[in-house]
Design a protein around this motif. Structure first.
Motif, mmCIF file in Angstrom:
data_model
loop_
_atom_site.group_PDB
_atom_site.id
_atom_site.type_symbol
_atom_site.label_atom_id
_atom_site.label_comp_id
_atom_site.label_asym_id
_atom_site.label_seq_id
_atom_site.Cartn_x
_atom_site.Cartn_y
_atom_site.Cartn_z
ATOM 1 N N GLU A 186 3.614 -8.457 10.381
ATOM 2 C CA GLU A 186 4.987 -8.777 9.984
ATOM 3 C C GLU A 186 5.770 -7.507 9.636
ATOM 4 O OE1 GLU A 186 4.477 -11.488 6.791
ATOM 5 O OE2 GLU A 186 4.300 -13.273 8.078
ATOM 6 N N ALA A 187 5.135 -6.584 8.906
ATOM 7 C CA ALA A 187 5.802 -5.324 8.548
ATOM 8 C C ALA A 187 6.078 -4.479 9.787
ATOM 9 C CB ALA A 187 4.940 -4.546 7.551
ATOM 10 N N LEU A 188 5.113 -4.447 10.718
ATOM 11 C CA LEU A 188 5.318 -3.671 11.943
ATOM 12 C C LEU A 188 6.464 -4.251 12.774
ATOM 13 C CD1 LEU A 188 1.633 -2.941 13.094
ATOM 14 C CD2 LEU A 188 3.205 -1.431 11.866
ATOM 15 N N SER A 189 6.597 -5.547 12.798
ATOM 16 C CA SER A 189 7.670 -6.175 13.568
ATOM 17 C C SER A 189 9.040 -5.756 13.028
ATOM 18 C CB SER A 189 7.539 -7.697 13.529
ATOM 19 O OG SER A 189 6.337 -8.113 14.134
ATOM 20 N N LEU A 190 9.178 -5.777 11.721
ATOM 21 C CA LEU A 190 10.452 -5.379 11.126
ATOM 22 C C LEU A 190 10.757 -3.907 11.369
ATOM 23 C CD1 LEU A 190 10.220 -7.291 7.715
ATOM 24 C CD2 LEU A 190 11.603 -7.895 9.708
ATOM 25 N N ASP A 243 4.501 7.482 12.110
ATOM 26 C CA ASP A 243 4.399 7.579 10.652
ATOM 27 C C ASP A 243 5.210 6.491 9.967
ATOM 28 O OD1 ASP A 243 2.669 9.665 10.735
ATOM 29 O OD2 ASP A 243 4.122 11.225 10.204
ATOM 30 N N GLY A 244 6.374 6.166 10.530
ATOM 31 C CA GLY A 244 7.184 5.104 9.948
ATOM 32 C C GLY A 244 6.502 3.755 10.025
ATOM 33 N N LEU A 245 5.822 3.500 11.150
ATOM 34 C CA LEU A 245 5.083 2.236 11.283
ATOM 35 C C LEU A 245 3.955 2.150 10.263
ATOM 36 C CD1 LEU A 245 4.840 2.016 15.192
ATOM 37 C CD2 LEU A 245 6.300 0.622 13.698
ATOM 38 N N ALA A 276 3.540 -0.545 7.067
ATOM 39 C CA ALA A 276 2.343 -1.366 6.862
ATOM 40 C C ALA A 276 1.744 -1.120 5.482
ATOM 41 C CB ALA A 276 1.318 -1.077 7.951
ATOM 42 N N ARG A 277 1.721 0.154 5.042
ATOM 43 C CA ARG A 277 1.185 0.468 3.714
ATOM 44 C C ARG A 277 2.055 -0.131 2.611
ATOM 45 N NH1 ARG A 277 -2.621 4.790 3.140
ATOM 46 N NH2 ARG A 277 -1.850 4.912 0.989
ATOM 47 N N ALA A 278 3.365 -0.114 2.831
ATOM 48 C CA ALA A 278 4.247 -0.696 1.822
ATOM 49 C C ALA A 278 3.980 -2.193 1.678
ATOM 50 C CB ALA A 278 5.699 -0.445 2.202
ATOM 51 N N ALA A 279 3.708 -2.877 2.809
ATOM 52 C CA ALA A 279 3.411 -4.310 2.750
ATOM 53 C C ALA A 279 2.088 -4.565 2.033
ATOM 54 C CB ALA A 279 3.375 -4.889 4.159
ATOM 55 N N LEU A 280 1.163 -3.628 2.160
ATOM 56 C CA LEU A 280 -0.150 -3.765 1.521
ATOM 57 C C LEU A 280 -0.211 -3.058 0.178
ATOM 58 C CD1 LEU A 280 -2.428 -3.042 4.648
ATOM 59 C CD2 LEU A 280 -1.824 -5.270 3.711
ATOM 60 N N GLY A 281 0.952 -2.613 -0.333
ATOM 61 C CA GLY A 281 0.974 -1.800 -1.547
ATOM 62 C C GLY A 281 0.187 -2.346 -2.715
ATOM 63 N N PRO A 282 0.394 -3.603 -3.121
ATOM 64 C CA PRO A 282 -0.380 -4.121 -4.266
ATOM 65 C C PRO A 282 -1.891 -4.071 -4.038
ATOM 66 C CG PRO A 282 1.489 -5.543 -3.778
ATOM 67 C CD PRO A 282 1.417 -4.555 -2.662
ATOM 68 N N ALA A 283 -2.319 -4.393 -2.806
ATOM 69 C CA ALA A 283 -3.763 -4.371 -2.514
ATOM 70 C C ALA A 283 -4.299 -2.948 -2.543
ATOM 71 C CB ALA A 283 -4.031 -5.011 -1.153
#
Length: 680
Positions: free
Chosen positions: A537-541, A550-552, A556-563
């Motif tokens: 989902e993050a990659l699609s946006l 690097d932006g991709l 993805a890391r931002a979407a997984l930030g809490p984990a």
């Protein structure tokens, strides 16, 4: 109101056992005794037939308890018959027939037949069955932990589900209970044979005394009246006893063949046509010996030869065809197969091959369990590990290879365990090192396992050392092990549950190769990729605005930030090292793009100052048992990670965006300036 047959069957055995106890005390009429004796013989014959037709011993798991009940029933009949013989001189027509007709009215013949039956039962059948049951119980109990481990390994490897694993565990437990019960039940049969001899001897003396002292009979009349009935009673009891002894032997000697005893015997004997031909010919040859009767051997030999002619020829031809169909060693097919490079390989020295032997080692089971562990931990399906011996390795050595290249190596001497700790000087062995954490230890003889533990050392077996090393190598090289086909399988898995997510991402916005590169970059920094839906989902946006790598990765890391933050925090606060604002501003200004991502365009002296300052703060924290992370802006994070990686630093680098979603408490333990800010 109709009676429930299931509920009624629950009371059959309790009522039967109580009736048996009553039979030992209350006198029975002779007619009822005849019926019960017939029931005893028929029941023993039925048990024998069932033991022949069961395919596995567990199908007749009630046998040990049934054997005890049948033995008690037979002893109760002995007591009832003895009471009738001594009081009335008559114990029913069945016993009378065995005492007069079967043995011809001869006490000597009856005693001889009775003693022969007892010897056959006690010395041959019962003794053998008792020994087999004892050995079977011992080996079954010894093999139980290994079977349980094999079930757990198959479950961890995904070969079976929880339901099948539960069924197999129950079967292993039932098998252990069954053979343990059979070991004790075989003692019932032996005790029954001994009791039969003693009871018969007592009845002979008692009948002779009653006839002469109470009835006033002559010795001859006492023998004819009481002793023959006593022998008849013994014979009536020994026939079902012998049937149950044979049934016991059949149950405990059954192997793992799928099929009843008759089918297995017919099938296995029928596989050897030549043996039957030779045996029939030998029987016919015996007719040529002078003095031997020809007719019996002609009948037997002719029958065996006739049976051999009805069998099919042994299947030799297909084996030759299979050999002919095998490709030659120089064929293109064979050479291409040998050229194939395995993604993951574990090479063992010849003296370590015992680790992969199912009878002495469990290394293969642990490898299968490791695949499941890696899938749940990192989100990747670890490729199958090819385990083979390598003559080029030094003795006791092993090597872990990725795509045919030696990635790690170690030693695991046979017959030893690795003791890690201090105070091992008094134990024999050779010095060694734990391959993952580099801890000093000593390979000590396995029999000194407990002595090493008493010194306070941590003791690890050889298989655990190798598996731990293999797991660390897989974690460190997870990105190399994630191939294009693996990514395709992961995408298909997500598509089955979330088709819209995949259809929007690939191939419309990103190719499969671009998705693979993002996942590999995440794995390079030990970020699990289990939450593929959130990653896609993050990659699609992000891909709608830019497909820059690097932006991709950062999206993805931002979407997984809490984990990610929770992974480094554990159960305590998250220790964070930050950058001096002036240093961070200077580093942002030095960012430069390249084909392999952004990098910091700073001179080596300034880079060394930054790394040295970070190393000082991180080392001080690690001495207190704290594993810190370095925090910076999202734009700077990829380039800063590459800089630390080049400087051999392993501190995780997280962005402020990832920390924003952290549920753990954040604690700043230091600021990196490295005198670079002042120079800037």
């Amino acid at each position: 109101m109709p009676v429930n047959s299931k509920k009624l069957s629950q009371f059959v055995v309790p009522i039967g056992v109580i009736s048996i106890i009553v039979m030992m005390v209350v006198p029975l009429p002779s007619l009822l005794l005849d019926v019960l004796i017939a029931l005893n013989i028929t029941g023993a014959l039925l048990i024998l037939l069932v033991s022949m037709f069961v395919q596995k011993p567990l199908e007749f798991s009630v046998f040990p308890g049934l054997l005890l009940v049948a033995t008690l029933f037979r002893l109760a009949l002995n007591i009832s018959a003895t009471r009738l013989v001594l009081t009335d001189g008559f114990a029913g027509k069945v016993i009378d027939a065995f005492g007069h007709f079967v043995v011809g009215g001869s006490l000597v013949v009856g005693l001889v037949i009775f003693l022969i039956l007892v010897i056959v039962q006690m010395v041959v059948v019962t003794k053998g069955a008792e020994r087999v049951a004892e050995v079977g119980a011992r080996f079954t109990l010894d093999a139980m932990p290994g079977k349980q481990m094999a079930i757990d390994a198959d479950l961890n490897a995904g070969l079976i589900d929880d339901v099948e694993a539960k069924r197999r565990r129950a079967e292993v437990a039932s098998e252990s209970d069954f053979y343990g019960a059979m070991d004790g039940a075989s003692k019932f049969v032996k005790g029954d044979a001994i009791a039969a001899v003693i009871i018969t001897a007592i009845n002979l003396l008692g009948g002779f005394a009653v006839g002469m002292m109470q009835k006033g009979l002559s010795p001859q009349e006492s023998i004819e009246t009481y002793s023959l009935l006593t022998v008849g009673d013994g014979l009536v009891s020994q026939i079902p006893a012998l049937l149950l002894s044979v049934a016991t032997g059949l149950i405990v000697t059954r192997s793992a063949d799928e099929g009843d005893l008759g089918s297995s015997v017919t099938t296995q004997l029928g596989r050897h046509k030549k043996a039957l031909q030779i045996g029939g010919g030998a029987a016919l040859a015996l007719t040529l010996i002078p003095g031997l009767p020809m007719l019996p051997f002609l009948i037997v030999g002719g029958g065996v030869l006739f049976a051999a002619t009805r069998l099919k020829d042994e299947p030799d031809a297909p084996v030759e065809e299979e050999v002919e169909d095998r490709p030659s060693p120089d064929s293109a097919e064979t050479l291409i197969g040998e050229m194939r490079v395995d993604p993951l390989e574990l090479a063992l020295a010849p003296d370590l091959v015992d680790l992969v032997d199912p009878t002495s080692g469990d290394l293969l089971d642990r490898v299968r369990a490791l695949r499941r562990k890696m899938a749940l931990e990192m989100g990747i399906v670890m490729p199958p590990v090819r385990t083979r011996d390598d003559l080029d390795l030094p003795l006791s050595g092993y090597a872990i290879r990725i795509s045919g290249v030696d990635t790690a190596a170690g030693h695991a001497p046979p017959g030893t365990v690795l003791a890690i700790g201090d105070g091992l000087q008094g134990l024999p062995g050779r010095a060694g090192t734990e391959p993952v954490f580099g801890l000093a230890g000593k390979w000590v003889p396995a029999e000194l396992h407990h002595q090493a533990e008493m010194t306070g050392a941590t003791v690890v077996d050889r298989a655990s050392v190798i598996i731990t090393h293999l797991a660390e190598v897989v974690r460190a090289n997870a990105s190399r092990l994630l191939g294009r086909e693996d990514v395709r399988a992961l995408v298909d898995m997500v598509k089955r549950g979330n088709p819209v997510v995949v259809e929007e991402l690939t191939p419309a916005l990103l190719s499969l190769g671009q998705v693979q590169k993002v996942l590999q970059s995440l794995l390079d920094e030990n970020v699990p990729i289990r939450d593929l839906v959130r990653i896609f989902e993050a990659l699609s946006l992000r891909a709608k605005a830019s497909t820059e790598h690097d932006g991709l990765v950062e999206s993805a890391r931002a979407a997984l930030g809490p984990a990610i933050a929770a992974q480094h925090a554990g159960r305590g606060p998250l220790a964070v090292i930050t950058l001096d604002p002036q240093l961070e501003h200077a580093l942002l200004e030095s960012l430069r793009p390249s084909e392999n991502g952004t990098f910091l365009a700073i001179d080596s002296n300034h880079a060394e100052l930054v790394i040295a300052d970070l190393s000082r703060i991180a080392t001080a924290a690690e001495e207190q048992g704290i594993r810190p992370v370095l925090a910076c802006s999202p734009q700077l994070r990829p380039a800063l990670h590459r800089l630390l990686q080049a400087g051999a630093r392993t501190e995780p680098v997280l962005s402020y965006t990832e920390l924003a979603g952290a549920t753990a408490q954040i604690e700043t333990i230091g600021v990196v300036s490295g005198a670079y800010a002042g120079a800037a």
